[in-house]
Each structure stands twice: as C-alpha cells, then as structure tokens.
Design a protein around this motif. Sequence first.
Motif, mmCIF file in Angstrom:
data_model
loop_
_atom_site.group_PDB
_atom_site.id
_atom_site.type_symbol
_atom_site.label_atom_id
_atom_site.label_comp_id
_atom_site.label_asym_id
_atom_site.label_seq_id
_atom_site.Cartn_x
_atom_site.Cartn_y
_atom_site.Cartn_z
ATOM 1 N N PHE A 25 26.200 38.355 -2.105
ATOM 2 C CA PHE A 25 24.956 38.215 -1.354
ATOM 3 C C PHE A 25 24.380 39.602 -1.114
ATOM 4 N N THR A 26 23.084 39.675 -0.864
ATOM 5 C CA THR A 26 22.457 40.944 -0.514
ATOM 6 C C THR A 26 21.461 40.714 0.622
ATOM 7 N N ILE A 27 21.218 41.776 1.363
ATOM 8 C CA ILE A 27 20.149 41.789 2.360
ATOM 9 C C ILE A 27 19.228 42.933 1.953
ATOM 10 N N PRO A 28 18.111 42.610 1.290
ATOM 11 C CA PRO A 28 17.209 43.653 0.819
ATOM 12 C C PRO A 28 16.518 44.382 1.972
ATOM 13 N N GLY A 29 16.272 45.652 1.744
ATOM 14 C CA GLY A 29 15.495 46.483 2.657
ATOM 15 C C GLY A 29 14.615 47.386 1.833
ATOM 16 N N ASN A 73 31.157 28.852 -5.127
ATOM 17 C CA ASN A 73 30.566 27.566 -5.505
ATOM 18 C C ASN A 73 29.547 27.095 -4.473
ATOM 19 N N VAL A 74 28.654 28.003 -4.066
ATOM 20 C CA VAL A 74 27.623 27.641 -3.087
ATOM 21 C C VAL A 74 26.246 27.758 -3.727
ATOM 22 N N TRP A 75 25.334 26.957 -3.238
ATOM 23 C CA TRP A 75 23.954 26.962 -3.709
ATOM 24 C C TRP A 75 23.132 27.828 -2.770
ATOM 25 N N GLY A 76 22.452 28.826 -3.325
ATOM 26 C CA GLY A 76 21.596 29.680 -2.518
ATOM 27 C C GLY A 76 22.381 30.423 -1.451
ATOM 28 N N ALA A 77 21.686 30.750 -0.355
ATOM 29 C CA ALA A 77 22.325 31.442 0.774
ATOM 30 C C ALA A 77 22.235 30.580 2.027
ATOM 31 N N ARG A 129 20.670 35.211 -2.101
ATOM 32 C CA ARG A 129 21.725 34.791 -3.020
ATOM 33 C C ARG A 129 21.915 35.748 -4.198
ATOM 34 N N THR A 130 21.052 36.768 -4.320
ATOM 35 C CA THR A 130 21.109 37.782 -5.376
ATOM 36 C C THR A 130 20.898 37.157 -6.752
ATOM 37 N N GLY A 131 19.833 36.423 -6.865
ATOM 38 C CA GLY A 131 19.474 35.749 -8.105
ATOM 39 C C GLY A 131 18.762 34.461 -7.758
ATOM 40 N N LYS A 187 27.846 32.523 5.815
ATOM 41 C CA LYS A 187 28.470 32.784 7.117
ATOM 42 C C LYS A 187 29.033 34.201 7.095
ATOM 43 N N GLN A 188 28.545 35.028 8.000
ATOM 44 C CA GLN A 188 28.965 36.429 8.038
ATOM 45 C C GLN A 188 30.467 36.562 8.279
ATOM 46 N N ASP A 189 31.068 35.633 9.010
ATOM 47 C CA ASP A 189 32.505 35.750 9.273
ATOM 48 C C ASP A 189 33.348 35.476 8.023
#
Length: 179
Positions: A104-108, A121-125, A74-76, A129-131
Amino acid sequence: MKTIIKTVVLTLALVFSYNAHAQKFPDLDKSPMDAATYPGSYKISEKDVKVVYSRPQLNGRDVAKLVPHNEVWRTGANEATEITFYKPVTFGDTKVKPGTYTLFTIPGEKEWTVILSSDINVWGAYTYKQDHDVARMKATASQSKDILEAFSIVFDESESGAVMHMGWGTTRVKVPISF
C-alpha cells in the motif's frame, strides 16, 4: 430414412449442446495485470523480489484526482498490489522475512509513505488496517518531464540491493530495498 433422421437429430443435439455449454470470456481488463522482478532479466530464474500489480491508465485524467494525497492507495488498480521477497530484506528500517505482502502507499506531494501489510488477497484498500502493517518507510517523490500513461513499476540495482521505481503521469517514487 430412419438413419438420416437419427443423424440429423444427433447433429442438432450436439450443436445446441455445444452452444449451451460454450464458455464466455470477459473483455480485456482496462487495467491489465503486470509483474516486475529483481533481477529483471528473464535469463536469471532466481529472483530476489517480485511485484504483481494492475496498471491503471490516465486516459486524460489527473493522477492527483485518481490517487488523492494523504489517503491509503492500493498502489495500482483492482486487487491490491502484492510484493514477494524471496530472501530476508530491509525495508526502510525494518527487517522483513521472506514472504508475500500487500504493498500500500499513501501519496504525498514530496514524499510517499510505502507500506507492507500482512493482509493479502484483498481488493483495493477498502479493508486496509494499519495494525496489520509489517513495515513502513518514507520515499521521496519527484516530478519528471516525461509522462507515463500507465502506472508502472521497475527495479534497478543499488549498492545494497535494489531500488523499486514507481511512476505514473509525471510522478516518480524511489523505494530502496536492501538484501
């Protein structure tokens, strides 16, 4: 005497009524909400971009355990981070319209995937949905000798717009945004 009794009853009624309707405020959030803007000066009221996010703290923990590699984050903390563009931008190779998006992020280990989603307005990840992605880009991750206790976002000016810097622990990620 009747006046004294009426006054006492009225006073007691007011005291108990006040206590019955007193607002209870929650304790301070452990991951306080913050905002970063570009331009960052409070003297400039017209902004190009604003990020609203919550700042999780390390508290002796390891970033890699809190934010596992190759998983959407969720980037935070708390609600997913939201980024608002007040003018058209280029994010990676994608032209993005003004508006608010979830970041959003996908850490590497050496690079992060940085995602703009149309879901807000979403909580967390948890419901990611990728689409619903509007744009994605790869951003270089590096290590610093300095440790940031709280997850942080700041902006710097660049030749083509701004660079959003994200940091936590010793990890630093640069995200270029062109205007």
